[in-house]
Design a protein around this motif. Structure first.
Motif, PDB file in Angstrom:
ATOM      1  N   UNK A 112       0.863  -1.232  -0.245  1.00  0.00           N
ATOM      2  CA  UNK A 112      -0.111   0.016  -0.158  1.00  0.00           C
ATOM      3  C   UNK A 112       0.807   1.311  -0.182  1.00  0.00           C
ATOM      4  N   UNK A 113       1.700   1.140   0.872  1.00  0.00           N
ATOM      5  CA  UNK A 113       2.978   2.265   0.669  1.00  0.00           C
ATOM      6  C   UNK A 113       3.476   2.559  -0.681  1.00  0.00           C
ATOM      7  N   UNK A 114       3.822   1.591  -1.444  1.00  0.00           N
ATOM      8  CA  UNK A 114       4.221   1.759  -2.717  1.00  0.00           C
ATOM      9  C   UNK A 114       3.403   2.102  -3.616  1.00  0.00           C
ATOM     10  N   UNK A 115       2.273   1.875  -3.530  1.00  0.00           N
ATOM     11  CA  UNK A 115       0.958   2.276  -4.530  1.00  0.00           C
ATOM     12  C   UNK A 115       0.812   3.602  -4.125  1.00  0.00           C
ATOM     13  N   UNK A 241      -3.617  -2.934   7.765  1.00  0.00           N
ATOM     14  CA  UNK A 241      -2.926  -2.130   7.117  1.00  0.00           C
ATOM     15  C   UNK A 241      -3.402  -0.492   7.108  1.00  0.00           C
ATOM     16  N   UNK A 242      -4.849  -0.429   7.121  1.00  0.00           N
ATOM     17  CA  UNK A 242      -5.336   0.932   7.128  1.00  0.00           C
ATOM     18  C   UNK A 242      -4.956   1.699   8.457  1.00  0.00           C
ATOM     19  N   UNK A 243      -5.084   1.076   9.540  1.00  0.00           N
ATOM     20  CA  UNK A 243      -4.687   1.513  10.794  1.00  0.00           C
ATOM     21  C   UNK A 243      -3.254   2.064  10.862  1.00  0.00           C
ATOM     22  N   UNK A 244      -2.248   1.012  10.383  1.00  0.00           N
ATOM     23  CA  UNK A 244      -0.821   1.537  10.341  1.00  0.00           C
ATOM     24  C   UNK A 244      -0.829   2.711   9.528  1.00  0.00           C
ATOM     25  N   UNK A 245      -1.404   3.049   8.160  1.00  0.00           N
ATOM     26  CA  UNK A 245      -1.127   3.961   7.487  1.00  0.00           C
ATOM     27  C   UNK A 245      -1.702   5.291   7.890  1.00  0.00           C
ATOM     28  N   UNK A 300       7.084   2.047   6.190  1.00  0.00           N
ATOM     29  CA  UNK A 300       5.977   3.281   5.472  1.00  0.00           C
ATOM     30  C   UNK A 300       6.965   4.179   4.775  1.00  0.00           C
ATOM     31  N   UNK A 301       7.808   4.866   5.432  1.00  0.00           N
ATOM     32  CA  UNK A 301       8.542   5.882   4.870  1.00  0.00           C
ATOM     33  C   UNK A 301       9.272   5.349   3.599  1.00  0.00           C
ATOM     34  N   UNK A 302      10.082   4.495   3.698  1.00  0.00           N
ATOM     35  CA  UNK A 302      11.039   4.061   2.615  1.00  0.00           C
ATOM     36  C   UNK A 302      10.141   3.152   1.447  1.00  0.00           C
ATOM     37  N   UNK A 303       8.866   2.625   1.875  1.00  0.00           N
ATOM     38  CA  UNK A 303       8.119   1.726   1.049  1.00  0.00           C
ATOM     39  C   UNK A 303       7.443   2.858  -0.004  1.00  0.00           C
ATOM     40  N   UNK A 304       7.225   4.028   0.453  1.00  0.00           N
ATOM     41  CA  UNK A 304       6.537   5.099  -0.345  1.00  0.00           C
ATOM     42  C   UNK A 304       7.613   5.824  -1.109  1.00  0.00           C
ATOM     43  N   UNK A 305       8.707   6.099  -0.536  1.00  0.00           N
ATOM     44  CA  UNK A 305       9.846   6.771  -1.249  1.00  0.00           C
ATOM     45  C   UNK A 305      10.373   5.804  -2.403  1.00  0.00           C
TER      46      UNK A 305
END
Length: 499
Positions: A112-115, A241-245, A300-305
């Protein structure tokens, strides 16, 4: 608006959608196999694109790359072997979560972070490409030197227990990066008479060796009972996942912004963006002590990055013909073959083709949800395969992947030697991540420093004369001295506390 509608029509052609689907599955496979990187996936697709029209050709590369960058998380989380260099920054963190029985959560959050990061990068690419590319072009060797220093500084934050061991590991990586021809004097260094070493140590064999081969050696030599990974119930990958994000929504935004900005800098790419994002996440976390023990925040940070960086790398490639990373260097070649000369005029001459690339970015990241879900559900079976069966298979893939880079046995030798080095380091408590970081940024650091010194005629103050360089330099120096200042403040405060 008419051009965007025209581009949407080009992309939503059944043939193009079929190409995107198959390219996505191919990218997932390439990224999930250690040693077969996103760059290799792109390189293998190039001969196929020669027989395609421009839109499906570019769509296949965009999709395969996006999928491969995410898929690199799968072996990283499940086996502690990153599938792609971009996943190396948080492999230890993800694997620690898997050992705690949270494999489902870490892969769901990573997907989800990647998307989200990928969609953010695509949004920025679409609306601010010229402005970002213009900003990136303002970077001279002075700015690149400070950017490399900032990246290397993050090794201190990535190292977990003993900072001194982290610095030593970093120095080993920088030493390996000096092997080859001196970029300034043209003199061979540490080559020991070997012609192959004159080209330096290729990063991909080094990374495969230091992570994958070291893990195989550890598995073979270990006399202890293998760690029992808690499987849990692999049902809904998106549970929790929703709660984490939601909890780390600021991290999600910060990682996406860092990924896009770093990706837009020529030569930086998703790899460096992931390292910086993970380090920044730890630096500003309210729970930094949890990093390295299986904490989802840095992922979360690195996956989105990671995936946001992909959109960023296309900015200088499309607007000015300057590759953002090794993948877009290949893409520029494809653009020329298709008669699309990258540069400002391409937006005037063939705008519908450029906007079709933007549309493909959005579509590829949306396709990542179902394809990533299937990949996660399939990859969890890796945990059920006995290690004595799995490790030889992994070693075989590593050898094939390393050999395929330059079709030479020498790369396999590099992989084995550095695998042994990494094994000895980890057995003695030295982390591998800083060494990898030193290897990645060592060349950039040396080239930018030597070029800057020649320009400035040896004047060190020149590193602070340009506005952007001055800002980066001040930030880096402040980070260097912050531990010393904090220690002095604690010493100053301790007598008052004792009274």
């Amino acid at each position: 608006m008419d051009i965007m509608l025209q581009a949407i029509g080009l992309v939503f052609d059944p043939q193009v959608l079929l190409v995107i689907l198959f390219s996505g599955a191919f990218g997932m496979f390439m990224g999930a196999i250690p040693g077969l990187s996103a760059t290799m996936a792109t390189a293998l697709l190039v001969p196929v694109t020669f027989f395609m029209p421009p839109v499906p050709a570019l769509a296949s590369i965009v999709t395969a790359t996006a999928m491969a960058i995410f898929a690199g998380d799968l072996p990283g989380a499940l086996l502690r072997i990153p599938g792609t260099p971009a996943s190396a920054a948080y492999t230890d963190e993800a694997y620690a979560m898997t050992r705690k029985g949270q494999a489902e959560l870490v892969l769901g959050v990573g997907l989800c972070s990647a998307v989200i990061g990928g969609l953010f990068g695509a949004l920025v690419l679409t609306f601010t490409a010229p402005a970002l590319a213009e900003f990136a072009l303002k970077f001279s060797s002075f700015e690149y030197f400070w950017l490399a220093c900032l990246g290397l500084t993050s090794a201190a934050f990535i190292s977990t227990d003993v900072p001194v061991k982290g610095v030593i590991s970093l120095m080993i990586g920088l030493l390996i990066a000096t092997v080859g021809i001196d970029p300034t004097a043209g003199h061979p260094r540490f080559t020991f008479g070997s012609v192959e070493l004159m080209g330096g140590v290729n990063f991909i064999p080094a990374m495969i060796g230091m992570f994958a081969v070291a893990e195989v050696l550890r598995s073979v030599t270990s006399t202890a009972e293998p760690v029992k990974v808690k499987f849990g119930h692999f049902g809904n990958v998106f549970r929790g996942v929703g709660g984490v994000l939601l909890r780390y929504k600021k991290n999600l935004l910060r990682g996406s912004v860092i990924g896009t900005l770093v990706g837009a800098l020529p030569g930086a790419g998703s790899d460096i963006a992931a390292w910086i994002s993970y380090a920044v996440s730890k630096k500003f976390s309210k729970e930094p002590e949890k990093f390295g023990t299986g904490h989802v925040e840095g992922i979360v940070d690195a996956g989105a990055s990671n995936n946001a960086g992909l959109g960023g790398t296309w900015v200088p490639a499309l607007v000015f013909g300057i590759p953002g990373d090794s993948i877009t260097a290949i893409v520029i070649g494809v653009l020329y073959v298709k008669g699309m000369n990258p540069g400002p005029t391409v937006f005037l001459e063939q705008p519908e083709l450029i906007y079709s690339v933007f549309v493909t970015f959005f579509l590829a990241n949306l396709f990542m949800i179902p394809l990533g879900y299937v990949a996660i559900k399939s990859s969890t079976q890796l945990l059920r395969v006995p290690r004595n069966v799995l490790m030889p298979i992994i070693l075989m893939f590593c050898i094939v992947g390393t050999f395929a880079i330059n079709n030479t046995v020498f790369g396999v030798g590099i992989m084995v030697v550095l695998g042994l080095v990494a094994y000895v380091m980890e057995e003695n408590g030295f982390p591998i991540a800083p060494a990898i970081l030193g290897l990645v940024l060592g060349g950039l650091l040396e080239r930018s420093f030597m070029t800057s010194m020649i320009k400035a005629d040896g004047n060190l103050l020149a590193f602070f004369e340009r506005p952007i360089a001055a800002v980066l330099g001040i930030i880096t120096v402040m980070i260097w001295f912050s531990p010393l200042v904090l220690r002095m403040r604690r010493k100053g405060a301790s007598p008052a506390g004792d009274v």
